[in-house]
Design an enzyme around this catalytic site. Sequence first.
Site, mmCIF file in Angstrom:
data_model
loop_
_atom_site.group_PDB
_atom_site.id
_atom_site.type_symbol
_atom_site.label_atom_id
_atom_site.label_comp_id
_atom_site.label_asym_id
_atom_site.label_seq_id
_atom_site.Cartn_x
_atom_site.Cartn_y
_atom_site.Cartn_z
ATOM 1 N N GLU A 208 -6.705 1.277 -1.079
ATOM 2 C CA GLU A 208 -7.557 0.251 -1.322
ATOM 3 C C GLU A 208 -9.074 0.661 -0.998
ATOM 4 O O GLU A 208 -9.793 0.354 -1.648
ATOM 5 C CB GLU A 208 -7.032 -0.801 -0.177
ATOM 6 C CG GLU A 208 -5.840 -1.560 -0.547
ATOM 7 C CD GLU A 208 -4.636 -0.959 0.092
ATOM 8 O OE1 GLU A 208 -4.553 0.166 0.467
ATOM 9 O OE2 GLU A 208 -3.533 -1.739 0.268
ATOM 10 N N CYS B 190 -3.407 -2.924 4.777
ATOM 11 C CA CYS B 190 -3.235 -2.674 6.155
ATOM 12 C C CYS B 190 -4.663 -3.468 6.798
ATOM 13 O O CYS B 190 -5.497 -3.801 6.098
ATOM 14 C CB CYS B 190 -3.408 -1.127 6.658
ATOM 15 S SG CYS B 190 -4.980 -0.453 6.456
ATOM 16 N N CYS C 277 -6.552 5.349 2.449
ATOM 17 C CA CYS C 277 -5.586 4.101 1.933
ATOM 18 C C CYS C 277 -6.119 4.172 0.368
ATOM 19 O O CYS C 277 -7.466 4.156 0.009
ATOM 20 C CB CYS C 277 -5.741 2.834 2.709
ATOM 21 S SG CYS C 277 -4.649 2.900 4.031
ATOM 22 N N ASN D 83 -3.671 6.528 -2.529
ATOM 23 C CA ASN D 83 -3.866 6.927 -1.057
ATOM 24 C C ASN D 83 -3.816 8.836 -0.864
ATOM 25 O O ASN D 83 -3.129 9.088 -2.049
ATOM 26 C CB ASN D 83 -2.810 6.567 -0.238
ATOM 27 C CG ASN D 83 -1.469 6.810 -0.658
ATOM 28 O OD1 ASN D 83 -0.986 6.860 -1.916
ATOM 29 N ND2 ASN D 83 -0.416 6.618 0.228
HETATM 30 N N1 THU Z 1 -1.376 2.826 2.457
HETATM 31 C C1 THU Z 1 -2.012 2.591 1.617
HETATM 32 O O1 THU Z 1 -2.814 3.251 0.904
HETATM 33 N N2 THU Z 1 -2.230 1.163 1.406
HETATM 34 C C2 THU Z 1 -1.692 0.092 2.043
HETATM 35 O O2 THU Z 1 -1.816 -0.982 1.547
HETATM 36 C C3 THU Z 1 -0.648 0.506 2.947
HETATM 37 C C4 THU Z 1 -0.615 1.984 3.508
HETATM 38 C C5 THU Z 1 -0.831 4.460 2.849
HETATM 39 C C6 THU Z 1 -1.417 5.102 4.077
HETATM 40 C C7 THU Z 1 -0.304 6.294 4.104
HETATM 41 O O3 THU Z 1 -0.650 7.182 3.122
HETATM 42 C C8 THU Z 1 1.039 5.666 3.450
HETATM 43 O O4 THU Z 1 0.660 4.468 2.841
HETATM 44 C C9 THU Z 1 1.962 5.169 4.622
HETATM 45 O O5 THU Z 1 1.597 4.313 5.282
#
Ligand code: THU
Length: 135
Positions: free
Chosen positions: A62, A94, A60, A49
């Site tokens: 993913e 998410c 994110c 992320n």
């Molecule tokens: N986040 C991800 O990168 N992947 C997920 O599956 C859930 C959330 C990140 C977004 C943000 O930078 C941090 O986690 C907190 O929400």
Amino acid sequence: VADDELTAADRDLVAAARGVSGRAYVPASGFAVGCAVRTGSGRTFVGCNVENASYGLTICAERAAITAAVAAEGPRPLITAVAVHTDSATCSPCGACRQVIAELGPEAVVVYRRDGRFVRRSIAELLPDAFTFPG
Ligand code: THU
């Protein structure tokens, strides 16, 4: 499933996700996430992320990993497996990332921890009746 119930391939993918989580840029949340995706070619691509002072711009792990896969191979072969790592007990993808996984890996299996244990779910379980391009 417990860690030792994952397949060897799942464990490799989780290890790659854990490795890249160390490069996450998370000044806003402190919540580092790493993701590794495998495509039909057998190659693995990773992403973490990347947050931003303008919070809504955060990407994110993913979607970062899927973007890397498409940049290297094009949208085919499709994503077959996705692993997500955080240091916390739970991190499922998410809703936005589920939508992106469903489009580029409609048969993908997703591995992540929930309450400290790994779960292995098809993307169809995580996002039933996904919206797709009309027609
Ligand atoms: N986040 C991800 O990168 N992947 C997920 O599956 C859930 C959330 C990140 C977004 C943000 O930078 C941090 O986690 C907190 O929400």
